[in-house]
Design a protein around this motif. Structure first.
Motif, short mmCIF file in Angstrom:
data_model
loop_
_atom_site.label_atom_id
_atom_site.label_comp_id
_atom_site.label_asym_id
_atom_site.label_seq_id
_atom_site.Cartn_x
_atom_site.Cartn_y
_atom_site.Cartn_z
N GLN A 262 36.49 44.68 34.68
CA GLN A 262 37.51 43.64 34.85
C GLN A 262 38.89 44.15 34.45
O GLN A 262 39.89 43.91 35.14
CB GLN A 262 37.16 42.41 34.00
N SER B 151 40.10 46.93 37.01
CA SER B 151 40.49 46.40 38.33
C SER B 151 41.83 45.69 38.27
O SER B 151 42.60 45.71 39.24
CB SER B 151 39.41 45.45 38.85
N TYR B 152 42.14 45.10 37.10
CA TYR B 152 43.44 44.43 36.96
C TYR B 152 44.55 45.45 36.73
O TYR B 152 45.57 45.45 37.43
CB TYR B 152 43.40 43.41 35.83
N VAL C 83 42.77 43.89 41.50
CA VAL C 83 42.49 42.46 41.37
C VAL C 83 43.53 41.89 40.43
O VAL C 83 43.37 41.91 39.22
CB VAL C 83 41.07 42.21 40.82
N TRP D 85 43.90 36.09 40.40
CA TRP D 85 42.64 36.60 40.95
C TRP D 85 41.82 37.28 39.84
O TRP D 85 40.59 37.24 39.86
CB TRP D 85 42.89 37.57 42.09
N HIS D 86 42.50 37.89 38.91
CA HIS D 86 41.85 38.50 37.75
C HIS D 86 41.11 37.44 36.93
O HIS D 86 39.97 37.65 36.50
CB HIS D 86 42.90 39.20 36.90
N ALA E 10 38.05 36.49 38.76
CA ALA E 10 37.05 37.56 38.67
C ALA E 10 36.34 37.51 37.33
O ALA E 10 35.12 37.74 37.26
CB ALA E 10 37.72 38.92 38.86
#
Length: 269
Positions: A77, A80-81, A86, A113-114, A117
């Motif tokens: 997580q 990806s951020y 994301v 969006w994070h 997620a």
């Protein structure tokens, strides 16, 4: 008590190493990020498999596996951020004129969006551990989610130490959502709740009726909660806490954040 030293030390080392690894990877040149997130996504699938495999195992080994896998999911997580895959519908700097709720919603738009997620990851872990004996992965992920949200709200309200040097160059625009303040009303609540939760988890871990697996799970969670509370103190105390992960940071200047005394902004992540 001696039996609990091993899981406590394991949690400390995993926290330190995982944080540093994410910092190293997110500061890699942008052309490498696609391959890195692909590799991390394969690891994410493995972490979900491990969570499912450990959910029915209430032993010490199951506790270690579930805890480590949940930290791996959280690491994805974060990667990806911070790598920009994301983020949110508005990954841009804030307008200088924004104040109050308008600024908060602008900050939220950089990571919406994070947030979704994170929620999806939690729901996936809930499904994988539903009705099982070992739910340490679920509680680990929930603890990381709550303490992360608390830290970000504290940043929104203002702290002494912004640690903006942790931001990779391509996310330098986030610094405009940060501001310095000597204190905010949420901080005492955050550290008090974090400390109380740590004490309750420790009391559970040392209770004589606890099985070895449950005691290990509670010790891992207590240590993680204590570390998350310590990270909150790092936001306020005049300590060179970033030195803990100096090996994961490039030699560059941190993005410039606003100062609250100059009508500065309210920060977010």
């Amino acid at each position: 008590m001696g039996d609990l030293a091993a899981p406590a030390l394991f949690a400390v080392l995993l926290w330190w190493a995982a944080t540093g690894l994410v910092l190293v990877l997110q500061h890699r040149p942008r052309q490498h990020h696609a391959r890195l997130i692909l590799a991390a996504s394969i690891g994410l699938a493995g972490a979900f498999w491990a969570i499912r495999a450990s959910a029915g195992d209430p032993s010490e080994a199951g506790a270690y596996l579930g805890f480590t896998a949940a930290v791996a999911v959280w690491g994805w997580q974060e990667m990806s951020y911070y790598m920009g895959f994301v983020s949110g519908p508005r990954p841009a700097a804030c307008a200088p004129s924004l104040r109050g709720l308008d600024r908060f919603f602008a900050a939220l738009a950089t990571s919406l969006w994070h947030e979704f997620a994170i929620l999806a990851g939690g729901l996936a872990i809930l499904c994988l551990t539903w009705g099982q004996e070992n739910r340490v992965a679920l509680w680990t992920y929930a603890l990381l989610t709550l303490m992360n949200a608390s830290a970000r709200l504290n940043l929104f309200l203002g702290v002494r130490n912004l640690h903006a040097e942790f931001l990779p160059a391509h996310l330098g625009y986030l610094a405009c959502y940060l501001s310095r303040r000597p204190m905010n009303p949420l901080f005492p609540v955050s550290v008090t709740v974090g400390t109380a939760a740590t004490v309750l988890l420790v009391r559970g871990a040392i209770a004589p009726e606890m099985t070895a697996g449950t005691a290990t799970s509670l010790t891992l969670l207590a240590t993680l909660c204590a570390l998350a509370t310590l990270e909150h103190w790092f936001l306020m105390l005049p300590l060179p806490s970033a030195a803990l992960w100096s090996w994961g940071l490039p030699g560059r200047s941190a993005p410039v954040a606003a100062d609250a005394s100059e009508g500065g902004s309210t920060p977010h992540d």
